[in-house]
Design a protein around this motif. Sequence first.
Motif, PDB file in Angstrom:
ATOM      1  N   GLY A  44       7.338  -1.025  -7.709  1.00  0.00           N
ATOM      2  CA  GLY A  44       6.513  -0.626  -6.574  1.00  0.00           C
ATOM      3  C   GLY A  44       5.987   0.788  -6.674  1.00  0.00           C
ATOM      4  O   GLY A  44       5.360   1.282  -5.735  1.00  0.00           O
ATOM      5  N   ASP A  45       6.219   1.456  -7.790  1.00  0.00           N
ATOM      6  CA  ASP A  45       5.728   2.817  -7.977  1.00  0.00           C
ATOM      7  C   ASP A  45       4.294   2.797  -8.508  1.00  0.00           C
ATOM      8  O   ASP A  45       3.822   1.792  -9.024  1.00  0.00           O
ATOM      9  CB  ASP A  45       6.617   3.585  -8.956  1.00  0.00           C
ATOM     10  CG  ASP A  45       8.025   3.783  -8.424  1.00  0.00           C
ATOM     11  OD1 ASP A  45       8.197   3.748  -7.193  1.00  0.00           O
ATOM     12  OD2 ASP A  45       8.950   3.953  -9.239  1.00  0.00           O
ATOM     13  N   THR A  46       3.622   3.919  -8.404  1.00  0.00           N
ATOM     14  CA  THR A  46       2.255   4.071  -8.897  1.00  0.00           C
ATOM     15  C   THR A  46       2.282   4.642 -10.306  1.00  0.00           C
ATOM     16  O   THR A  46       3.121   5.473 -10.624  1.00  0.00           O
ATOM     17  CB  THR A  46       1.467   5.017  -7.974  1.00  0.00           C
ATOM     18  OG1 THR A  46       1.459   4.455  -6.664  1.00  0.00           O
ATOM     19  CG2 THR A  46       0.051   5.222  -8.442  1.00  0.00           C
ATOM     20  N   ALA A  56      -1.663   0.740  -8.920  1.00  0.00           N
ATOM     21  CA  ALA A  56      -0.713   0.666  -7.814  1.00  0.00           C
ATOM     22  C   ALA A  56      -0.591  -0.784  -7.364  1.00  0.00           C
ATOM     23  O   ALA A  56      -1.495  -1.604  -7.583  1.00  0.00           O
ATOM     24  CB  ALA A  56      -1.170   1.538  -6.658  1.00  0.00           C
ATOM     25  N   VAL A  57       0.531  -1.090  -6.730  1.00  0.00           N
ATOM     26  CA  VAL A  57       0.745  -2.412  -6.162  1.00  0.00           C
ATOM     27  C   VAL A  57       0.569  -2.292  -4.662  1.00  0.00           C
ATOM     28  O   VAL A  57       1.120  -1.391  -4.034  1.00  0.00           O
ATOM     29  CB  VAL A  57       2.156  -2.941  -6.516  1.00  0.00           C
ATOM     30  CG1 VAL A  57       2.419  -4.265  -5.826  1.00  0.00           C
ATOM     31  CG2 VAL A  57       2.308  -3.082  -8.020  1.00  0.00           C
ATOM     32  N   ARG A  58      -0.212  -3.180  -4.102  1.00  0.00           N
ATOM     33  CA  ARG A  58      -0.482  -3.173  -2.672  1.00  0.00           C
ATOM     34  C   ARG A  58       0.030  -4.468  -2.057  1.00  0.00           C
ATOM     35  O   ARG A  58      -0.105  -5.539  -2.644  1.00  0.00           O
ATOM     36  CB  ARG A  58      -1.988  -3.056  -2.442  1.00  0.00           C
ATOM     37  CG  ARG A  58      -2.345  -2.624  -1.050  1.00  0.00           C
ATOM     38  CD  ARG A  58      -3.830  -2.407  -0.901  1.00  0.00           C
ATOM     39  NE  ARG A  58      -4.306  -3.579  -0.180  1.00  0.00           N
ATOM     40  CZ  ARG A  58      -5.497  -4.114  -0.305  1.00  0.00           C
ATOM     41  NH1 ARG A  58      -6.348  -3.618  -1.148  1.00  0.00           N
ATOM     42  NH2 ARG A  58      -5.838  -5.155   0.401  1.00  0.00           N
ATOM     43  N   GLU A  59       0.634  -4.353  -0.883  1.00  0.00           N
ATOM     44  CA  GLU A  59       1.130  -5.519  -0.158  1.00  0.00           C
ATOM     45  C   GLU A  59      -0.002  -6.066   0.712  1.00  0.00           C
ATOM     46  O   GLU A  59      -0.622  -5.325   1.462  1.00  0.00           O
ATOM     47  CB  GLU A  59       2.303  -5.131   0.742  1.00  0.00           C
ATOM     48  CG  GLU A  59       3.460  -4.476   0.017  1.00  0.00           C
ATOM     49  CD  GLU A  59       4.316  -5.459  -0.755  1.00  0.00           C
ATOM     50  OE1 GLU A  59       4.314  -6.661  -0.419  1.00  0.00           O
ATOM     51  OE2 GLU A  59       4.985  -5.020  -1.699  1.00  0.00           O
ATOM     52  N   LYS A  60      -0.250  -7.360   0.585  1.00  0.00           N
ATOM     53  CA  LYS A  60      -1.236  -7.997   1.452  1.00  0.00           C
ATOM     54  C   LYS A  60      -0.498  -8.952   2.384  1.00  0.00           C
ATOM     55  O   LYS A  60       0.327  -9.738   1.947  1.00  0.00           O
ATOM     56  CB  LYS A  60      -2.263  -8.772   0.630  1.00  0.00           C
ATOM     57  CG  LYS A  60      -3.157  -7.865  -0.200  1.00  0.00           C
ATOM     58  CD  LYS A  60      -4.237  -8.631  -0.877  1.00  0.00           C
ATOM     59  CE  LYS A  60      -5.448  -8.648   0.008  1.00  0.00           C
ATOM     60  NZ  LYS A  60      -6.614  -9.255  -0.659  1.00  0.00           N
ATOM     61  N   ARG A  80       1.677  -9.579  -3.325  1.00  0.00           N
ATOM     62  CA  ARG A  80       1.459  -8.247  -3.873  1.00  0.00           C
ATOM     63  C   ARG A  80       0.305  -8.346  -4.859  1.00  0.00           C
ATOM     64  O   ARG A  80       0.231  -9.275  -5.651  1.00  0.00           O
ATOM     65  CB  ARG A  80       2.720  -7.765  -4.586  1.00  0.00           C
ATOM     66  CG  ARG A  80       3.918  -7.650  -3.647  1.00  0.00           C
ATOM     67  CD  ARG A  80       5.193  -7.444  -4.412  1.00  0.00           C
ATOM     68  NE  ARG A  80       5.239  -6.067  -4.891  1.00  0.00           N
ATOM     69  CZ  ARG A  80       6.103  -5.615  -5.775  1.00  0.00           C
ATOM     70  NH1 ARG A  80       7.015  -6.429  -6.282  1.00  0.00           N
ATOM     71  NH2 ARG A  80       6.093  -4.356  -6.150  1.00  0.00           N
ATOM     72  N   VAL A  83      -3.851  -2.966  -7.993  1.00  0.00           N
ATOM     73  CA  VAL A  83      -5.088  -2.243  -7.712  1.00  0.00           C
ATOM     74  C   VAL A  83      -5.250  -1.155  -8.770  1.00  0.00           C
ATOM     75  O   VAL A  83      -4.296  -0.447  -9.097  1.00  0.00           O
ATOM     76  CB  VAL A  83      -5.023  -1.599  -6.309  1.00  0.00           C
ATOM     77  CG1 VAL A  83      -6.286  -0.836  -6.011  1.00  0.00           C
ATOM     78  CG2 VAL A  83      -4.765  -2.650  -5.254  1.00  0.00           C
ATOM     79  N   ARG A  85      -7.645   2.210  -9.690  1.00  0.00           N
ATOM     80  CA  ARG A  85      -8.663   3.169  -9.261  1.00  0.00           C
ATOM     81  C   ARG A  85      -8.991   4.074 -10.444  1.00  0.00           C
ATOM     82  O   ARG A  85      -8.121   4.796 -10.934  1.00  0.00           O
ATOM     83  CB  ARG A  85      -8.158   4.007  -8.098  1.00  0.00           C
ATOM     84  CG  ARG A  85      -8.064   3.210  -6.817  1.00  0.00           C
ATOM     85  CD  ARG A  85      -7.849   4.110  -5.658  1.00  0.00           C
ATOM     86  NE  ARG A  85      -8.883   5.151  -5.676  1.00  0.00           N
ATOM     87  CZ  ARG A  85      -9.612   5.479  -4.623  1.00  0.00           C
ATOM     88  NH1 ARG A  85      -9.441   4.875  -3.500  1.00  0.00           N
ATOM     89  NH2 ARG A  85     -10.505   6.439  -4.715  1.00  0.00           N
TER      90      ARG A  85
END
Length: 98
Positions: A44-46, A56-60, A80, A83, A85
């Motif tokens: 879960g770290d960036t 990064a991992v994003r929770e939807k 999850r 993402v 950038r």
Amino acid sequence: MMGATITRADLSEAVYQEVGLSRNESAELVESVLNEISETLIKGDTVKISSFGSFAVREKGERIGRNPKTGEEVPILPRRVLVFRASHVLKNKINNSL
């Protein structure tokens, strides 16, 4: 190299050519870097790579979607997503290469 996909073998070959490690060492280095990135994202770290970008991992959350063919509403389960950038440096390189 329009439309081409870069593979692990391509990355290993580039490391071999640029750094001068053996082909096996180059392949192990590429695998090691990719595994480290994967494990960090799983936790879960960036992951930030200077002058390249960040992953990064994003929770939807759960939401209602719609089947475009039938119009039927369908629940979309929480998940999850990964993402990426791009950094401003990478964006500028891409835009100035035209």
